[in-house]
Design a protein around this motif. Structure first.
Motif, PDB file in Angstrom:
ATOM      1  N   GLU A 107       4.970   6.589  -3.457  1.00 29.05           N
ATOM      2  CA  GLU A 107       5.693   5.341  -3.150  1.00 29.05           C
ATOM      3  C   GLU A 107       6.146   5.357  -1.689  1.00 29.05           C
ATOM      4  O   GLU A 107       7.350   5.315  -1.416  1.00 29.05           O
ATOM      5  CB  GLU A 107       6.914   5.192  -4.071  1.00 29.05           C
ATOM      6  N   PRO A 108       5.178   5.430  -0.734  1.00 27.39           N
ATOM      7  CA  PRO A 108       5.600   5.628   0.661  1.00 27.39           C
ATOM      8  C   PRO A 108       6.586   4.579   1.171  1.00 27.39           C
ATOM      9  O   PRO A 108       7.556   4.921   1.843  1.00 27.39           O
ATOM     10  CB  PRO A 108       4.285   5.584   1.438  1.00 27.39           C
ATOM     11  N   ASN A 109       6.389   3.301   0.814  1.00 30.86           N
ATOM     12  CA  ASN A 109       7.281   2.286   1.388  1.00 30.86           C
ATOM     13  C   ASN A 109       8.715   2.411   0.884  1.00 30.86           C
ATOM     14  O   ASN A 109       9.641   1.946   1.517  1.00 30.86           O
ATOM     15  CB  ASN A 109       6.717   0.869   1.186  1.00 30.86           C
ATOM     16  N   GLN A 110       8.892   3.064  -0.278  1.00 30.42           N
ATOM     17  CA  GLN A 110      10.242   3.250  -0.806  1.00 30.42           C
ATOM     18  C   GLN A 110      11.025   4.346  -0.072  1.00 30.42           C
ATOM     19  O   GLN A 110      12.225   4.494  -0.269  1.00 30.42           O
ATOM     20  CB  GLN A 110      10.189   3.583  -2.307  1.00 30.42           C
ATOM     21  N   TYR A 111      10.326   5.122   0.744  1.00 28.51           N
ATOM     22  CA  TYR A 111      10.999   6.205   1.464  1.00 28.51           C
ATOM     23  C   TYR A 111      11.017   5.966   2.973  1.00 28.51           C
ATOM     24  O   TYR A 111      12.046   6.131   3.624  1.00 28.51           O
ATOM     25  CB  TYR A 111      10.307   7.546   1.162  1.00 28.51           C
ATOM     26  N   VAL A 112       9.860   5.580   3.512  1.00 33.70           N
ATOM     27  CA  VAL A 112       9.734   5.458   4.966  1.00 33.70           C
ATOM     28  C   VAL A 112      10.723   4.433   5.533  1.00 33.70           C
ATOM     29  O   VAL A 112      11.245   4.611   6.632  1.00 33.70           O
ATOM     30  CB  VAL A 112       8.270   5.090   5.327  1.00 33.70           C
ATOM     31  N   TYR A 113      11.009   3.376   4.753  1.00 29.40           N
ATOM     32  CA  TYR A 113      11.907   2.322   5.247  1.00 29.40           C
ATOM     33  C   TYR A 113      13.286   2.388   4.591  1.00 29.40           C
ATOM     34  O   TYR A 113      14.040   1.435   4.618  1.00 29.40           O
ATOM     35  CB  TYR A 113      11.268   0.945   5.000  1.00 29.40           C
ATOM     36  N   ASN A 114      13.594   3.525   3.959  1.00 30.45           N
ATOM     37  CA  ASN A 114      14.850   3.661   3.213  1.00 30.45           C
ATOM     38  C   ASN A 114      15.891   4.375   4.090  1.00 30.45           C
ATOM     39  O   ASN A 114      15.689   5.524   4.473  1.00 30.45           O
ATOM     40  CB  ASN A 114      14.565   4.465   1.933  1.00 30.45           C
TER      41      ASN A 114
END
Lengths: 186, 176
Positions: free
Chosen positions: A90-97
């Motif tokens: 779930e890259p987008n849940q971490y990179v932009y968190n």
């Protein structure tokens, strides 16, 4: 930073084999459990080590107690690996968190702290006889490490409460992007 | 059978605050405290277990007495934060068998911790180290219990049957 984040997001998303595994039955909770076991190994041994640097277990020889440090390294390796598996799924849940970004910053500070520790005081410290208090500069390394790792745990648990939403169309991206840019959302 | 109790607990203002408050200091920080308590109690216990298994063997076990307050701190942080989390979702935890497995594993781990304490002599010259052989199986059992309790704890989020007293049961194929 925004460009780097989008690049990282794309790179992580290309690990489709890991993502497929992580989406299989029970894989995510199982890897989460391993991540928490790694946390326990890393945090527990580091707390004991830091407390020695802070002067709590004065009668313990630094050189002897150092034999527990490889277990902290093992805990870190377990968590860097299991953590990467969440990221690749779930890259987008971490990179932009923001909680995750802060967590990584604290890991980085803890990393610099330990490198400086080994590069400067460790060799002399090893020779310190049991019963002798470590100098004040050494306590600073212990305190920094303790604070960073507590912060890492707090930020890690907050990740789920700071899930990023989609960026609004036409909105210019901030220096550190904290929403999912439309171009990279799959 | 316990539904009236769950219904009452879920309607208390503390339970509602835990679930619905937008404040970071309700559910999120209490959850984070629960994890720090885990790190202190299980983590330091793991370090102790490693010592009992023979790593860093020349560190006197007696010195580990000084870590006892931190183990207690971790335990109390987790009893209190655990009760708060339980008050937030009592039905979710108490109707899930995995929750009782977690509690049982923690109970065994704590009993082991208490029983190995006699191996940490107050006086370093005491010959307690001689009994190391009988201590190793306990250290391994302790590691297994903590790993199991952590895993059970994580799985609570994925195995619950009823989230709240009036929510529709989630079908779980492995449950009878």
């Amino acid at each position: 930073m925004g460009g780097f984040q989008i690049w990282l997001h794309r790179k992580l998303a290309s690990a489709t084999i890991v993502a497929a595994f992580m989406r299989s039955d029970w894989a995510w909770p199982a890897v989460e459990s391993i991540h928490f076991i790694g946390l326990t190994l890393l945090f527990g041994t580091i707390v004991v080590w830091d407390l020695r640097l802070l002067g709590l277990l004065k009668r313990v020889s630094i050189a002897e107690l150092h034999r527990l440090v490889p277990f902290a390294v093992l805990g870190f390796v377990i968590n860097a690996t299991s953590g990467s598996m969440f990221l690749m799924t779930e890259p987008n849940q971490y990179v932009y968190n923001p909680a995750f970004q802060f967590k990584l910053l604290l890991v980085a500070i803890a990393g610099v702290n330990v490198l400086v520790f080994y590069a400067t005081v460790f060799r002399r410290l090893r020779l310190l006889a049991p019963g002798v208090e470590a100098p004040r500069s050494v306590k600073l390394f212990g305190a920094t490490s303790l604070i960073c790792w507590i912060g890492v745990i707090v930020c890690g648990r907050l990740i789920t409460f700071y899930r990023p939403g989609l960026c609004r169309a036409g909105e210019p991206l901030a220096f550190l992007v904290e929403c999912i840019p439309p171009l990279s959302s799959r | 059978m316990f539904d009236p109790f769950f219904a009452w607990l879920e309607s208390t203002s503390f339970s509602v605050w835990m679930r619905e408050s937008p404040s970071l200091f309700s559910f999120p920080i209490i959850l984070a405290v629960h994890t720090i308590g885990l790190g202190l109690l299980a983590g330091i216990n793991v370090a102790l277990d490693l010592r009992m298994l023979g790593f860093a063997a020349r560190v006197p076990l007696a010195e580990f007495r000084r870590l006892w307050p931190f183990l207690w701190l971790g335990l109390w942080l987790n009893v209190l934060s655990g009760l708060a989390l339980l008050a937030a979702y009592p039905t979710k935890a108490l109707t899930n068998p995995v929750f009782y497995i977690k509690l049982a594993l923690i109970a065994v781990a704590l009993l082991i911790l208490r029983s190995v304490r006699r191996f940490w002599p107050a006086d370093e010259t005491a010959p307690a180290i001689l009994q190391r052989r009988s201590i190793k199986p306990l250290a391994i059992a302790s590691l297994v219990c903590w790993a199991g309790a952590i895993t059970a704890g994580r799985f609570l989020a994925y195995t619950y049957i009823r989230l709240m007293v009036d929510s529709r049961p989630v079908p779980r194929p492995w449950m009878p």
